[in-house]
Design an enzyme around this catalytic site. Structure first.
Site, PDB file in Angstrom:
ATOM      1  N   THR A  21       0.810  -1.222   0.000  1.00 53.44           N
ATOM      2  CA  THR A  21       0.000   0.000   0.000  1.00 53.44           C
ATOM      3  C   THR A  21       0.838   1.264   0.000  1.00 53.44           C
ATOM      4  OG1 THR A  21      -0.186  -0.004   2.422  1.00 53.44           O
ATOM      5  CG2 THR A  21      -1.903  -1.163   1.170  1.00 53.44           C
ATOM      6  N   ASP A  47      -0.040  -5.084   3.077  1.00 54.99           N
ATOM      7  CA  ASP A  47       1.219  -4.653   3.671  1.00 54.99           C
ATOM      8  C   ASP A  47       1.256  -3.131   3.763  1.00 54.99           C
ATOM      9  OD1 ASP A  47       4.294  -5.619   4.134  1.00 54.99           O
ATOM     10  OD2 ASP A  47       4.238  -3.691   3.095  1.00 54.99           O
ATOM     11  N   TYR A  52       4.791   4.730   5.319  1.00 51.65           N
ATOM     12  CA  TYR A  52       4.052   4.804   4.062  1.00 51.65           C
ATOM     13  C   TYR A  52       2.912   5.829   4.128  1.00 51.65           C
ATOM     14  CZ  TYR A  52       6.159   0.197   3.057  1.00 51.65           C
ATOM     15  OH  TYR A  52       7.020  -0.856   2.860  1.00 51.65           O
ATOM     16  N   LYS A  81       4.944  -1.944  10.097  1.00 50.99           N
ATOM     17  CA  LYS A  81       6.383  -1.940  10.372  1.00 50.99           C
ATOM     18  C   LYS A  81       6.775  -0.817  11.327  1.00 50.99           C
ATOM     19  CE  LYS A  81       7.020  -3.519   5.620  1.00 50.99           C
ATOM     20  NZ  LYS A  81       5.796  -2.978   5.013  1.00 50.99           N
ATOM     21  N   HIS A 112      11.524  -2.247  10.329  1.00 50.12           N
ATOM     22  CA  HIS A 112      11.559  -1.855   8.917  1.00 50.12           C
ATOM     23  C   HIS A 112      12.968  -1.909   8.321  1.00 50.12           C
ATOM     24  CE1 HIS A 112       9.017   0.688   5.918  1.00 50.12           C
ATOM     25  NE2 HIS A 112       9.865  -0.082   5.278  1.00 50.12           N
ATOM     26  N   SER A 158      12.853  -6.693   8.432  1.00 54.07           N
ATOM     27  CA  SER A 158      12.877  -6.372   7.013  1.00 54.07           C
ATOM     28  C   SER A 158      14.255  -5.812   6.681  1.00 54.07           C
ATOM     29  CB  SER A 158      11.793  -5.334   6.691  1.00 54.07           C
ATOM     30  OG  SER A 158      11.774  -5.000   5.323  1.00 54.07           O
ATOM     31  N   ASN A 159      14.748  -6.157   5.515  1.00 53.39           N
ATOM     32  CA  ASN A 159      16.043  -5.654   5.044  1.00 53.39           C
ATOM     33  C   ASN A 159      17.221  -6.101   5.912  1.00 53.39           C
ATOM     34  OD1 ASN A 159      15.076  -3.949   2.764  1.00 53.39           O
ATOM     35  ND2 ASN A 159      14.038  -2.853   4.417  1.00 53.39           N
ATOM     36  N   GLN A 180      11.428  -9.690   5.464  1.00 57.64           N
ATOM     37  CA  GLN A 180      10.915  -9.134   4.207  1.00 57.64           C
ATOM     38  C   GLN A 180      12.054  -8.390   3.515  1.00 57.64           C
ATOM     39  OE1 GLN A 180       8.097  -5.553   3.107  1.00 57.64           O
ATOM     40  NE2 GLN A 180       6.830  -7.203   3.943  1.00 57.64           N
ATOM     41  N   PRO A 208       8.732  -7.544  -6.050  1.00 63.17           N
ATOM     42  CA  PRO A 208       8.863  -8.831  -6.754  1.00 63.17           C
ATOM     43  C   PRO A 208       8.887  -8.687  -8.268  1.00 63.17           C
ATOM     44  CG  PRO A 208       6.621  -8.562  -5.978  1.00 63.17           C
ATOM     45  CD  PRO A 208       7.414  -7.426  -5.390  1.00 63.17           C
ATOM     46  N   LEU A 209       8.552  -7.480  -8.763  1.00 62.08           N
ATOM     47  CA  LEU A 209       8.648  -7.200 -10.201  1.00 62.08           C
ATOM     48  C   LEU A 209       9.799  -6.247 -10.504  1.00 62.08           C
ATOM     49  CD1 LEU A 209       4.841  -6.683 -10.998  1.00 62.08           C
ATOM     50  CD2 LEU A 209       6.195  -8.772 -11.199  1.00 62.08           C
ATOM     51  N   GLY A 213       7.771   1.658 -12.179  1.00 61.28           N
ATOM     52  CA  GLY A 213       6.839   2.724 -11.832  1.00 61.28           C
ATOM     53  C   GLY A 213       7.293   3.545 -10.651  1.00 61.28           C
ATOM     54  N   SER A 257       0.262  -2.243  -6.959  1.00 61.70           N
ATOM     55  CA  SER A 257      -0.384  -1.547  -8.065  1.00 61.70           C
ATOM     56  C   SER A 257      -1.812  -1.250  -7.646  1.00 61.70           C
ATOM     57  CB  SER A 257      -0.388  -2.378  -9.344  1.00 61.70           C
ATOM     58  OG  SER A 257      -1.092  -1.672 -10.360  1.00 61.70           O
TER      59      SER A 257
END
Length: 315
Positions: A21, A47, A52, A81, A112, A158-159, A180, A208-209, A213, A257
């Site tokens: 999100t 998520d 964010y 997070k 995070h 994460s990271n 993550q 994952p892509l 964008g 997306s």
């Protein structure tokens, strides 16, 4: 693993397909509309994070959907997070996130980044004077307290590199349930997968892509000739191939997306089945990490003077 879910070391299950999100441009109303669309399409894993700014919009949309009987709270999986400026008090930080989300608990709460800022640094890119020394033992004790109080169902990170994960395991009373990290066909994280498999830590993939964008992202993953040829072979899209590659390896994928057509295309990856040759061919792709974390590096105040130090040379 069954029905596109994985079981965490807590016993809880996580849907392998999730909606991220984060958005640098979308307003609250657009985010809420996307969440409602996602629920209708079958998304059940969402998520978010304090940084964010999407917790209130996600919470409002999910609260409405639960109230309208579209979904039960027990059927959705929500991740948030701990931001780097909140390491002093994870419990208070999670309480604030829960107020934003209008929820009694989140399913997963993650540290995070393995870095700590001063309390005022509530923004993504720190200034040199914002860095503090990280005391991961103290931070993790706060995360364990969140779990003990029932504010979350699982805690993780994460990271984190394998070295940082091992350091955490050396003193943790509760093993992290999740790490993550950036993962896609061009950044496969095989060393991390092996380590996490040995310690029953689930891996979740952001970007994952490859993050197309986003200003830091790249289209190289979904435009790679090997990915394109596999997509053509299966009458699928390159994005579906990249996502299914992650899911087929037991990783949850967090795809971002808010475009209705792309959201439908992305979740269609669940219907795809890659064969052994597809998986072998993807292993041939040249690897390149896209989100390197350059904003966390400086020569004076950051604990990480180089990118290699941040990732413990796993880059």
């Amino acid at each position: 693993m069954r029905n596109n879910q994985a079981r965490l070391n807590t016993g809880n299950v996580v849907p392998l397909f999730g909606l991220g999100t984060y958005s640098s441009s979308c307003d609250s109303e657009t985010t809420q509309e996307a969440i409602h669309m996602a629920l209708k399409m079958g998304y059940r894993h969402f998520d978010t994070a304090k940084i964010y700014g999407s917790e209130p919009a996600l919470g409002k949309a999910l609260t409405e959907a639960i109230s309208d009987g579209v979904v039960d709270r027990e059927d959705i999986f929500v991740t948030s997070k701990l931001w780097s400026s909140d390491h002093d008090d994870p419990v208070s930080a999670l309480h604030q996130s829960l107020r934003n989300l209008k929820m009694e608990y989140v399913d997963l709460y993650l540290v995070h980044w393995p870095i700590r800022f001063k309390s005022w640094a509530e923004y993504p890119v720190p200034n040199e004077e914002d860095f503090e020394e990280l005391d991961m033992e103290s931070t993790w004790a706060g995360m364990e307290k969140c779990l003990e109080l029932g504010l979350c169902k699982a805690i993780g990170v994460s990271n984190f590199s394998t070295k940082k994960l091992q350091h955490l395991l050396d003193f943790a009373s509760v093993c992290p349930a999740v790490n993550q990290v950036e993962m896609h066909p061009m950044w496969r994280q095989n060393k991390m997968r092996k380590f996490c498999g040995e310690h029953k830590i689930h891996m979740s993939a952001y970007m994952p892509l490859g993050g197309p964008g986003n200003f830091w992202g790249s289209t190289s993953v979904i435009k790679d000739p090997i990915i394109l040829s596999i997509a053509k072979k299966h009458k699928a899209t390159p994005a579906q191939v990249a996502l299914k590659w992650g899911i087929q390896r037991g990783t949850s994928v967090i795809v971002k997306s808010f475009n209705e057509g792309r959201m439908r295309e992305n979740i269609g990856a669940l219907d795809l089945k890659l064969d052994e040759n597809d998986m072998i061919n993807i292993e041939k792709l040249v690897e390149r990490k896209i989100l390197r974390g350059d904003h966390l590096i400086n020569k004076t105040t950051s604990p990480y003077r180089t990118i290699e130090q941040l990732w413990d040379y796993e880059i």
